[in-house]
Design a protein around this motif. Structure first.
Motif, PDB file in Angstrom:
ATOM      1  N   TYR A  77       8.586  -4.986   8.356  1.00 44.88           N
ATOM      2  CA  TYR A  77       7.729  -5.759   9.433  1.00 44.88           C
ATOM      3  C   TYR A  77       8.485  -6.403  10.380  1.00 44.88           C
ATOM      4  O   TYR A  77       8.045  -6.148  11.944  1.00 44.88           O
ATOM      5  N   ASP A 120      -2.457  -4.943   4.471  1.00 37.59           N
ATOM      6  CA  ASP A 120      -1.752  -3.679   4.159  1.00 37.59           C
ATOM      7  C   ASP A 120      -1.993  -3.342   2.821  1.00 37.59           C
ATOM      8  O   ASP A 120      -1.727  -3.925   1.782  1.00 37.59           O
ATOM      9  N   TYR A 173       7.140  -7.601   2.981  1.00 39.58           N
ATOM     10  CA  TYR A 173       7.770  -6.121   3.552  1.00 39.58           C
ATOM     11  C   TYR A 173       8.684  -6.326   4.386  1.00 39.58           C
ATOM     12  O   TYR A 173       8.523  -6.826   5.473  1.00 39.58           O
ATOM     13  N   SER A 193       0.954   7.639   0.835  1.00 46.03           N
ATOM     14  CA  SER A 193       2.355   7.681   0.662  1.00 46.03           C
ATOM     15  C   SER A 193       2.431   7.296  -1.014  1.00 46.03           C
ATOM     16  O   SER A 193       3.157   8.202  -1.925  1.00 46.03           O
TER      17      SER A 193
HETATM   18  C1  LIG Z   1       3.723  -2.818   2.006  1.00 44.09           C
HETATM   19  C2  LIG Z   1       4.136  -1.517   2.680  1.00 44.09           C
HETATM   20  N1  LIG Z   1       3.450  -1.235   3.903  1.00 44.09           N
HETATM   21  C3  LIG Z   1       3.831  -0.082   4.465  1.00 44.09           C
HETATM   22  C4  LIG Z   1       4.725   0.735   3.821  1.00 44.09           C
HETATM   23  C5  LIG Z   1       5.264   2.230   4.649  1.00 44.09           C
HETATM   24  O1  LIG Z   1       4.166   3.173   4.200  1.00 44.09           O
HETATM   25  P1  LIG Z   1       3.822   4.644   4.786  1.00 44.09           P
HETATM   26  O2  LIG Z   1       4.843   5.554   4.044  1.00 44.09           O
HETATM   27  O3  LIG Z   1       2.696   5.051   4.895  1.00 44.09           O
HETATM   28  O4  LIG Z   1       4.486   4.444   6.230  1.00 44.09           O
HETATM   29  C6  LIG Z   1       5.401   0.668   2.732  1.00 44.09           C
HETATM   30  C7  LIG Z   1       6.379   1.466   1.885  1.00 44.09           C
HETATM   31  O5  LIG Z   1       7.190   1.028   1.155  1.00 44.09           O
HETATM   32  C8  LIG Z   1       4.844  -0.741   1.938  1.00 44.09           C
HETATM   33  O6  LIG Z   1       5.701  -1.229   0.820  1.00 44.09           O
END
Ligand SMILES: Cc1ncc(COP(=O)(O)O)c(C=O)c1O
Length: 413
Positions: A139, A222, A136, A254
């Motif tokens: 990060y 995650d 991601y 989300s």
């Molecule tokens: C792996 C990952 N973690 C976190 C998020 C963000 O999540 P949130 O909308 O809850 O902040 C995303 C969004 O694309 C994601 O792909």
């Protein structure tokens, strides 16, 4: 104007994904001589399916009742309402058989915020944080903002030659080596991952867990795409904080509930971590959103009772599985470039055999089709693009159309 050093530095290194999204802004598309209404974008890291109708009705109930609406304007406890924490725990028990109680849950604003607060809660400035390559793209920036001088350690999980993820044994061996050398405080990974939509195999995650447990590191999983897995789910999806107090699951509404703009997230962890996070959240958000908690609690409780939640998740998963198939089949049929088969989530990765940034730019200028260059997700994707079918799940014909356009431009049909 003198801004903070950290933000001055970060402005100088903007996110590559944001930059490409800016390049594809309406005005820029017009400046390129293209019609913005004709653009086909595989760029969006979001979902296009509708929220559950029952959830919408819960919001309707709140907004049409004077007292409920009044209550939704009040602060909630910092960890979230007990009823909401219990509803989320029961959802996890029901869907994944996780042995979890309300005390193992703290609710936040989004997984972006919760992840930020976890970094602050679990690590210090000079600590090392390990993540995979690719992973991601947000990060690294999140770590820098939260911890300033923390060091990011990457491990390559993609076999670039074969355009396949390495197998469990190779991954485990490499993990042991990198861990031994770097001794990270946190190991962080999504499963299914963004941008690859690959699920990490059971044996590999067992290796990570064993090593983290023995060395007092935290394992952050995650779970943004946990309910969107196309095949059988791995056993570790059922692991509980009672057995693995060093493991933290990060959850968000989300993606599964199309709550991207009505964000609510939570973690499932050992009580000591929950209590520590409560202290952190007092300083960062004070409390999570009340209206979203109220609506989601009612929806989950009713949806678990009448089976509609499970039905909704099953239908949603099927729709993304179909969209993934259309995407991969179109790539094979029209472009014949190597791509990964999604095991869940919203994406595939295509090897374009040239610099991904240049490929994206020339394809956009010549066809009005937008991909995301891979480099922002890690070095191993410099010659690749991320393709998202998420936004098109309710209109998969458009997926095919975009690839036909690109194939014609590249002279492949
Ligand atoms: C792996 C990952 N973690 C976190 C998020 C963000 O999540 P949130 O909308 O809850 O902040 C995303 C969004 O694309 C994601 O792909």
């Amino acid at each position: 104007m003198q801004l903070s050093k950290i933000i001055e530095e970060m402005i100088r290194e903007p996110s590559p994904i944001r930059q490409i999204m800016k390049m594809a802004s309406r005005q820029n598309i017009i400046n390129m001589g293209l019609d913005p209404d004709e653009v086909i974008s595989y760029g969006g890291g979001w979902v296009g399916h509708h929220s559950p109708e029952e959830l919408r009705k819960e919001y309707q109930k709140i907004s049409s009742d004077i007292e409920l609406f009044h209550n939704s304007g009040a602060y909630s406890p910092t960890a979230g309402f007990d009823e909401a924490r219990e509803a989320l725990a029961s959802m996890e028990r029901y869907l994944f058989n996780v042995n979890v109680r309300m005390e193992n849950v703290i609710i936040g604003q989004s997984s972006t915020q919760i992840t930020h607060d976890l970094f602050i809660t679990l690590a210090d400035d000079g600590d090392k944080i390990m993540m995979f390559d690719p992973t991601y793209a947000n990060y690294p920036g999140q770590i820098k903002i939260a911890l300033r001088n923390a060091e990011i350690v990457r491990m390559k999980v993609l076999d670039e030659e074969r355009w396949k993820y390495k197998d469990a044994e190779a991954l485990s061996e490499e993990f042991k080596e990198v861990y031994e050398k770097e001794k990270p405080k946190i190991v962080l990974f999504p499963s299914p991952d963004n941008p690859s939509s690959q699920i990490f195999p059971q044996e590999f995650v067992e290796t990570i867990a064993d090593i983290c447990q023995d060395n007092n590191s935290f394992m952050l999983l995650d779970y943004a795409y946990k309910t969107q897995v196309f095949g059988p789910v791995p056993e570790y999806f059922s692991w509980s904080p009672a057995d693995k107090p060093f493991m933290i699951g990060i959850y968000s509404n989300s993606k599964w509930g199309r709550g991207l703009g009505r964000r609510l997230a939570w973690i499932i962890a050992d009580e000591e971590i929950i209590n520590a996070m409560e202290r952190t959240q007092q300083c960062t958000i004070l409390c999570p959103d009340t209206m979203h908690q109220m609506a989601l609690t009612e929806y989950i409780n009713e949806g678990l009772k009448d089976g509609s939640l499970k039905r909704y998740l099953d239908e949603t998963r099927d729709a993304y599985k179909k969209a993934a198939e259309v995407t991969v089949n179109s790539i094979r049929e029209y472009l014949d470039m190597p791509c990964l088969t999604p095991q869940g989530g919203l994406y595939t990765l295509m090897n374009v055999n040239e610099d991904g940034n240049k490929f994206v730019e020339r394809v956009l200028k010549n066809t009005g089709v937008l991909f995301i260059p891979g480099a922002g997700f890690g070095e191993s994707l410099r010659n690749a693009v991320r393709i998202s079918y998420g936004p098109h799940v309710e209109n998969t014909e458009i997926i095919r159309e975009g690839f036909i356009r690109v194939a014609k431009y590249l002279g492949r049909m």
